[in-house]
Write an enzyme that holds these catalytic residues in place. Structure first.
Site, mmCIF file in Angstrom:
data_model
loop_
_atom_site.group_PDB
_atom_site.id
_atom_site.type_symbol
_atom_site.label_atom_id
_atom_site.label_comp_id
_atom_site.label_asym_id
_atom_site.label_seq_id
_atom_site.Cartn_x
_atom_site.Cartn_y
_atom_site.Cartn_z
ATOM 1 C CB SER B 144 -1.079 -0.013 1.029
ATOM 2 O OG SER B 144 -1.838 0.939 1.661
ATOM 3 C CE1 TYR B 158 0.532 6.425 -3.383
ATOM 4 C CE2 TYR B 158 0.006 5.343 -5.703
ATOM 5 C CZ TYR B 158 0.836 5.567 -4.611
ATOM 6 O OH TYR B 158 1.307 4.458 -3.783
ATOM 7 C CE LYS B 162 -0.077 1.688 -3.999
ATOM 8 N NZ LYS B 162 0.200 0.860 -4.709
#
Lengths: 270, 304
Positions: B144, B158, B162
């Protein structure tokens, strides 16, 4: 409510979305309902209109899949703005759930859930943000889930989509805070909706047992809290409590596994 | 390392993935490198082979896009198992990043990042889990990011990817714990890799300023910690003191691997929450300052 313009509610034809729309409508708002199925939309519109508090109120229905074709989503939301005025509140309720053991889930479950639950919230938000930033006001609600706060057995395709909404909300909030736009992330528990009934059809035993630690909520109650929150030290102790819960979930999983293996070996010896 | 079979590393041809592969190889493992570009794979293979500790070691290269076509991914991973033996450790490093303001990002950024970072970890994991469950042993690592622990300005495409990896890891860990399979989620900070250089090209000013509160890490260091935590079966893998604080603060309902870890979380969470709120306050002022400056310069341009 009119301080917050005309709310647009995705997934507004059933479940939490419908109740959110009703809640806003009761407060005098002009609603835009966004969902895929035109018939369900019209039925829901009739239902909502019974709650009107004045003669001018309007329920606008838009039939679109919010997870496909951003250009189309952007267009229809702009058309709604032209009819009802600028959107100051967007409530992203469109979403669905599939449960099952990781190895039993088809890959398209992972792909579709992420598309509907995540992209289906990204697209409408992306369409309304520029107007909200211009007007220096706005509210965007993302409906995550308690399964978006902790990963649970059976939710390997669902939890990531709800965790993702939180990541989106945190990052977006940091970007839009100076523009007086506030992001709300709702974390409902199991809620009595058609979506939940659908999810329960394929739910593994472990998931059912773990879910029994909390009760099923009514959608109206969830909606009331979401709308309220959108419009206004204990950690260490809760971590201890949390760890005990995790421990009990782990034993449920282990017990089920042992039982399943016992019954499999009994089947073999017969 | 041979206690943990043959590690497969996706995104293994560069960045953190390459360093993870090197770290495992140095410990005597037989590596499978998985990435898209064949040339990069072969180059990396040559680089890794310099670190061999015995004659039998092998680096197998597989060229595949782990985010497209699950059937294909499943096949190539099975072929790798036939060549090198069963996989007991899968390290999902395949991933990329795009930064920018939410309204400036194209929709395909959101779609592509989620495909590469999330589905690109789901597919290989789904391919190896049945074998791991049969053998009652395994390690799966999801890489992550600190941006997967808190959402930051510029990371709207983004961070969700994650965060999603963490949700997947927590749910999966609960399912596979009785099978002695341990999931590790690593949360590296900004790390000096080609991916990071790429991301920096379009980074908004606010994001750069906010990122300056923590320093850029070396990929080798990140890799060393990831491999150590994976072997030990630690769920949370963090790097540095910022990483320590974030990991405790955001531990939420994550599982713990040791009593000490649990105790540290219980004791420090409240204090770290206060520290965290101060950080958030400073990020908010950076964002506000940049906005005010931009508007000043826009109105100055207009009056000229």
């Amino acid at each position: 409510m009119t301080d917050h313009g005309q709310p647009q509610v995705t997934g507004g034809s059933s479940g939490i979305g419908k109740c959110v729309a009703i809640e806003c409508y009761k407060q005098g708002a002009f609603i835009t309902l966004i969902a895929r199925n035109e018939n369900k939309l019209l039925q829901t519109k009739k239902e909502i209109e019974k709650y009107s508090v004045n003669d001018k109120q309007v329920v606008l229905c838009i039939s679109v899949d919010v997870s496909k074709d951003y250009g189309h989503v952007e267009n229809v939301l702009k058309q709604a703005q032209e009819k009802l005025g600028p959107v100051d509140m967007l409530v992203n309720c469109a979403g669905t759930s599939i449960t099952g053991k990781f190895e039993d889930l088809e890959m398209n479950c992972f792909e579709n859930l992420m598309a509907v639950n995540y992209l289906g919230s990204v697209y409408p938000s992306h369409a309304v943000i520029p107007t909200m930033k211009e007007r220096r006001m706005g509210r965007i609600v993302f409906v995550s889930s308690q399964a978006g706060q902790l990963g649970l057995f059976g939710y390997t395709a669902y939890s990531p989509t709800k965790f993702a909404l939180r990541g989106l909300a945190e990052a977006l909030q940091m970007e839009v805070k100076p523009y007086n736009i506030y992001i709300t992330v709702a974390y409902p528990p199991d809620t009595d909706t058609p979506g939940f009934a659908e999810e329960s059809k394929t739910k593994p035993l472990e998931t059912k047992l773990i879910s029994e630690t909390s009760s099923v909520c009514q959608a109206e109650q969830v909606a009331r809290i979401i709308v309220k929150d959108a419009i206004m030290v204990c950690m260490g102790i809760f971590r201890i409590v949390g760890l005990f819960y995790l421990g009990s979930f782990d034993s449920i999983v282990r017990r089920c596994m042992i039982q399943r293996e016992k019954s499999e070996s009994t089947d073999k010896t017969e």
